[in-house]
Design a protein around this motif. Structure first.
Motif, PDB file in Angstrom:
ATOM      1  N   ILE A   1      28.699  51.279 -19.909  1.00 12.52           N
ATOM      2  CA  ILE A   1      29.601  51.422 -18.776  1.00 12.52           C
ATOM      3  C   ILE A   1      30.093  52.861 -18.554  1.00 12.52           C
ATOM      4  O   ILE A   1      30.680  53.168 -17.517  1.00 12.52           O
ATOM      5  CB  ILE A   1      30.784  50.443 -18.933  1.00 12.52           C
ATOM      6  N   VAL A   2      29.834  53.755 -19.477  1.00  8.31           N
ATOM      7  CA  VAL A   2      30.394  55.110 -19.409  1.00  8.31           C
ATOM      8  C   VAL A   2      29.947  55.865 -18.154  1.00  8.31           C
ATOM      9  O   VAL A   2      30.781  56.456 -17.460  1.00  8.31           O
ATOM     10  CB  VAL A   2      30.064  55.916 -20.685  1.00  8.31           C
ATOM     11  N   ALA A   3      28.664  55.866 -17.846  1.00  5.43           N
ATOM     12  CA  ALA A   3      28.171  56.632 -16.690  1.00  5.43           C
ATOM     13  C   ALA A   3      28.731  56.106 -15.371  1.00  5.43           C
ATOM     14  O   ALA A   3      29.267  56.890 -14.572  1.00  5.43           O
ATOM     15  CB  ALA A   3      26.644  56.663 -16.664  1.00  5.43           C
ATOM     16  N   PRO A   4      28.649  54.797 -15.082  1.00  6.13           N
ATOM     17  CA  PRO A   4      29.230  54.344 -13.824  1.00  6.13           C
ATOM     18  C   PRO A   4      30.749  54.518 -13.782  1.00  6.13           C
ATOM     19  O   PRO A   4      31.314  54.794 -12.716  1.00  6.13           O
ATOM     20  CB  PRO A   4      28.832  52.874 -13.726  1.00  6.13           C
ATOM     21  N   LEU A   5      31.412  54.419 -14.911  1.00  2.70           N
ATOM     22  CA  LEU A   5      32.860  54.636 -14.948  1.00  2.70           C
ATOM     23  C   LEU A   5      33.198  56.082 -14.594  1.00  2.70           C
ATOM     24  O   LEU A   5      34.099  56.344 -13.788  1.00  2.70           O
ATOM     25  CB  LEU A   5      33.424  54.279 -16.324  1.00  2.70           C
ATOM     26  N   ALA A   6      32.474  57.022 -15.172  1.00  2.00           N
ATOM     27  CA  ALA A   6      32.723  58.441 -14.875  1.00  2.00           C
ATOM     28  C   ALA A   6      32.435  58.747 -13.406  1.00  2.00           C
ATOM     29  O   ALA A   6      33.221  59.445 -12.740  1.00  2.00           O
ATOM     30  CB  ALA A   6      31.870  59.316 -15.788  1.00  2.00           C
ATOM     31  N   THR A   7      31.327  58.244 -12.881  1.00  2.00           N
ATOM     32  CA  THR A   7      30.972  58.483 -11.477  1.00  2.00           C
ATOM     33  C   THR A   7      31.988  57.847 -10.543  1.00  2.00           C
ATOM     34  O   THR A   7      32.437  58.483  -9.586  1.00  2.00           O
ATOM     35  CB  THR A   7      29.564  57.934 -11.182  1.00  2.00           C
ATOM     36  N   HIS A   8      32.352  56.613 -10.806  1.00  2.00           N
ATOM     37  CA  HIS A   8      33.306  55.890  -9.967  1.00  2.00           C
ATOM     38  C   HIS A   8      34.656  56.610  -9.960  1.00  2.00           C
ATOM     39  O   HIS A   8      35.267  56.804  -8.903  1.00  2.00           O
ATOM     40  CB  HIS A   8      33.448  54.471 -10.511  1.00  2.00           C
ATOM     41  N   THR A   9      35.118  57.037 -11.133  1.00  2.00           N
ATOM     42  CA  THR A   9      36.385  57.760 -11.228  1.00  2.00           C
ATOM     43  C   THR A   9      36.317  59.072 -10.457  1.00  2.00           C
ATOM     44  O   THR A   9      37.243  59.412  -9.707  1.00  2.00           O
ATOM     45  CB  THR A   9      36.744  58.038 -12.702  1.00  2.00           C
ATOM     46  N   ALA A  10      35.235  59.802 -10.618  1.00  2.00           N
ATOM     47  CA  ALA A  10      35.096  61.095  -9.936  1.00  2.00           C
ATOM     48  C   ALA A  10      35.063  60.925  -8.421  1.00  2.00           C
ATOM     49  O   ALA A  10      35.730  61.673  -7.690  1.00  2.00           O
ATOM     50  CB  ALA A  10      33.836  61.808 -10.423  1.00  2.00           C
ATOM     51  N   LEU A  11      34.303  59.958  -7.941  1.00  2.00           N
ATOM     52  CA  LEU A  11      34.229  59.725  -6.490  1.00  2.00           C
ATOM     53  C   LEU A  11      35.587  59.310  -5.924  1.00  2.00           C
ATOM     54  O   LEU A  11      36.033  59.842  -4.898  1.00  2.00           O
ATOM     55  CB  LEU A  11      33.180  58.668  -6.162  1.00  2.00           C
ATOM     56  N   ASN A  12      36.242  58.361  -6.581  1.00  2.00           N
ATOM     57  CA  ASN A  12      37.552  57.923  -6.101  1.00  2.00           C
ATOM     58  C   ASN A  12      38.574  59.048  -6.146  1.00  2.00           C
ATOM     59  O   ASN A  12      39.407  59.179  -5.244  1.00  2.00           O
ATOM     60  CB  ASN A  12      38.056  56.734  -6.924  1.00  2.00           C
ATOM     61  N   THR A  13      38.535  59.854  -7.193  1.00  2.00           N
ATOM     62  CA  THR A  13      39.466  60.982  -7.305  1.00  2.00           C
ATOM     63  C   THR A  13      39.221  61.976  -6.184  1.00  2.00           C
ATOM     64  O   THR A  13      40.167  62.454  -5.540  1.00  2.00           O
ATOM     65  CB  THR A  13      39.319  61.676  -8.677  1.00  2.00           C
ATOM     66  N   TYR A  14      37.973  62.275  -5.907  1.00  2.04           N
ATOM     67  CA  TYR A  14      37.627  63.203  -4.832  1.00  2.04           C
ATOM     68  C   TYR A  14      38.152  62.693  -3.493  1.00  2.04           C
ATOM     69  O   TYR A  14      38.828  63.411  -2.761  1.00  2.04           O
ATOM     70  CB  TYR A  14      36.109  63.398  -4.786  1.00  2.04           C
ATOM     71  N   TRP A  15      37.847  61.422  -3.161  1.00  2.00           N
ATOM     72  CA  TRP A  15      38.272  60.881  -1.871  1.00  2.00           C
ATOM     73  C   TRP A  15      39.786  60.786  -1.776  1.00  2.00           C
ATOM     74  O   TRP A  15      40.366  61.058  -0.737  1.00  2.00           O
ATOM     75  CB  TRP A  15      37.624  59.519  -1.615  1.00  2.00           C
ATOM     76  N   SER A  16      40.433  60.410  -2.874  1.00  2.00           N
ATOM     77  CA  SER A  16      41.892  60.307  -2.854  1.00  2.00           C
ATOM     78  C   SER A  16      42.547  61.678  -2.780  1.00  2.00           C
ATOM     79  O   SER A  16      43.576  61.841  -2.116  1.00  2.00           O
ATOM     80  CB  SER A  16      42.389  59.579  -4.113  1.00  2.00           C
ATOM     81  N   ALA A  17      41.966  62.665  -3.441  1.00  4.02           N
ATOM     82  CA  ALA A  17      42.529  64.025  -3.389  1.00  4.02           C
ATOM     83  C   ALA A  17      42.447  64.582  -1.971  1.00  4.02           C
ATOM     84  O   ALA A  17      43.349  65.298  -1.514  1.00  4.02           O
ATOM     85  CB  ALA A  17      41.821  64.939  -4.371  1.00  4.02           C
ATOM     86  N   LEU A  18      41.384  64.244  -1.245  1.00  9.44           N
ATOM     87  CA  LEU A  18      41.271  64.676   0.153  1.00  9.44           C
ATOM     88  C   LEU A  18      42.370  64.089   1.005  1.00  9.44           C
ATOM     89  O   LEU A  18      42.782  64.668   2.010  1.00  9.44           O
ATOM     90  CB  LEU A  18      39.902  64.278   0.719  1.00  9.44           C
ATOM     91  N   ASP A  19      42.827  62.934   0.615  1.00  7.78           N
ATOM     92  CA  ASP A  19      43.826  62.200   1.380  1.00  7.78           C
ATOM     93  C   ASP A  19      45.197  62.185   0.713  1.00  7.78           C
ATOM     94  O   ASP A  19      46.035  61.367   1.029  1.00  7.78           O
ATOM     95  CB  ASP A  19      43.327  60.758   1.563  1.00  7.78           C
ATOM     96  N   ALA A  20      45.458  63.111  -0.203  1.00 13.66           N
ATOM     97  CA  ALA A  20      46.674  63.099  -1.009  1.00 13.66           C
ATOM     98  C   ALA A  20      47.946  63.166  -0.181  1.00 13.66           C
ATOM     99  O   ALA A  20      48.978  62.615  -0.573  1.00 13.66           O
ATOM    100  CB  ALA A  20      46.647  64.252  -2.025  1.00 13.66           C
ATOM    101  N   ALA A  21      47.919  63.799   0.950  1.00 11.67           N
ATOM    102  CA  ALA A  21      49.123  63.908   1.767  1.00 11.67           C
ATOM    103  C   ALA A  21      49.615  62.557   2.268  1.00 11.67           C
ATOM    104  O   ALA A  21      50.784  62.394   2.608  1.00 11.67           O
ATOM    105  CB  ALA A  21      48.875  64.831   2.958  1.00 11.67           C
ATOM    106  N   LYS A  22      48.727  61.554   2.285  1.00 11.08           N
ATOM    107  CA  LYS A  22      49.119  60.228   2.759  1.00 11.08           C
ATOM    108  C   LYS A  22      49.626  59.315   1.651  1.00 11.08           C
ATOM    109  O   LYS A  22      50.046  58.205   1.924  1.00 11.08           O
ATOM    110  CB  LYS A  22      47.922  59.557   3.454  1.00 11.08           C
ATOM    111  N   LEU A  23      49.548  59.768   0.403  1.00 15.78           N
ATOM    112  CA  LEU A  23      49.950  58.900  -0.722  1.00 15.78           C
ATOM    113  C   LEU A  23      51.449  58.808  -0.844  1.00 15.78           C
ATOM    114  O   LEU A  23      52.201  59.627  -0.667  1.00 15.78           O
ATOM    115  CB  LEU A  23      49.350  59.412  -2.020  1.00 15.78           C
TER     116      LEU A  23
END
Length: 136
Positions: free
Chosen positions: A114-136
């Motif tokens: 599970i390590v590879a999909p976990l790392a990829t999933h976390t990185a993608l979600n972090t990237y998309w959420s960081a782009l939208d951080a002003a709305k959090l």
């Protein structure tokens, strides 16, 4: 994560990454660890082929991942005006399915670790959420 818009960029990204690690961990344990792995073993045993088990479990979990994520979609506008709710959901499923397939493929080719999909999933979600951080 509250206050991300007023936090320093480093603090905001750190908080978002920690939050997204927990989100990704729960989703990956469910979709890869439980569903994909279970389907792989069930189909593989039924067909006598691990390759068939991998193929069926990859397709199935990719579809489930996309459909489940479409449940969080809200009305938005595209460049040409309003989209119906069914169009939004269909668009979301088409957009998310390749990411589900990528995560499922990572799980399969790493020997169901599970390590590879976990790392990829976390990185993608972090990237998309960081782009939208002003709305959090």
């Amino acid at each position: 994560v509250t206050g991300a818009a007023t936090a320093s960029p480093a603090d905001a990204v750190t908080a978002i990454a920690a939050w997204q690690l927990l989100v990704a961990l729960s989703e990956e344990l469910y979709y890869r660890g439980l569903i994909q792995n279970g389907a792989y073993h069930a189909v593989g045993a039924a067909t006598g082929s691990g390759l068939v088990g991998d193929a069926v479990s990859l397709l199935g979990t990719s579809a489930l991942f996309a459909v489940a994520h479409a449940g969080f979609v809200q009305d938005v506008e595209d460049g040409e005006g309003e989209m119906s709710q069914s169009e939004i959901i269909q668009d979301w499923i088409v957009d998310v399915a390749p990411f589900g397939a990528m995560l499922a493929l990572e799980f399969a080719v790493t020997g169901h670790r599970i390590v590879a999909p976990l790392a990829t999933h976390t990185a993608l979600n972090t990237y998309w959420s960081a782009l939208d951080a002003a709305k959090l």
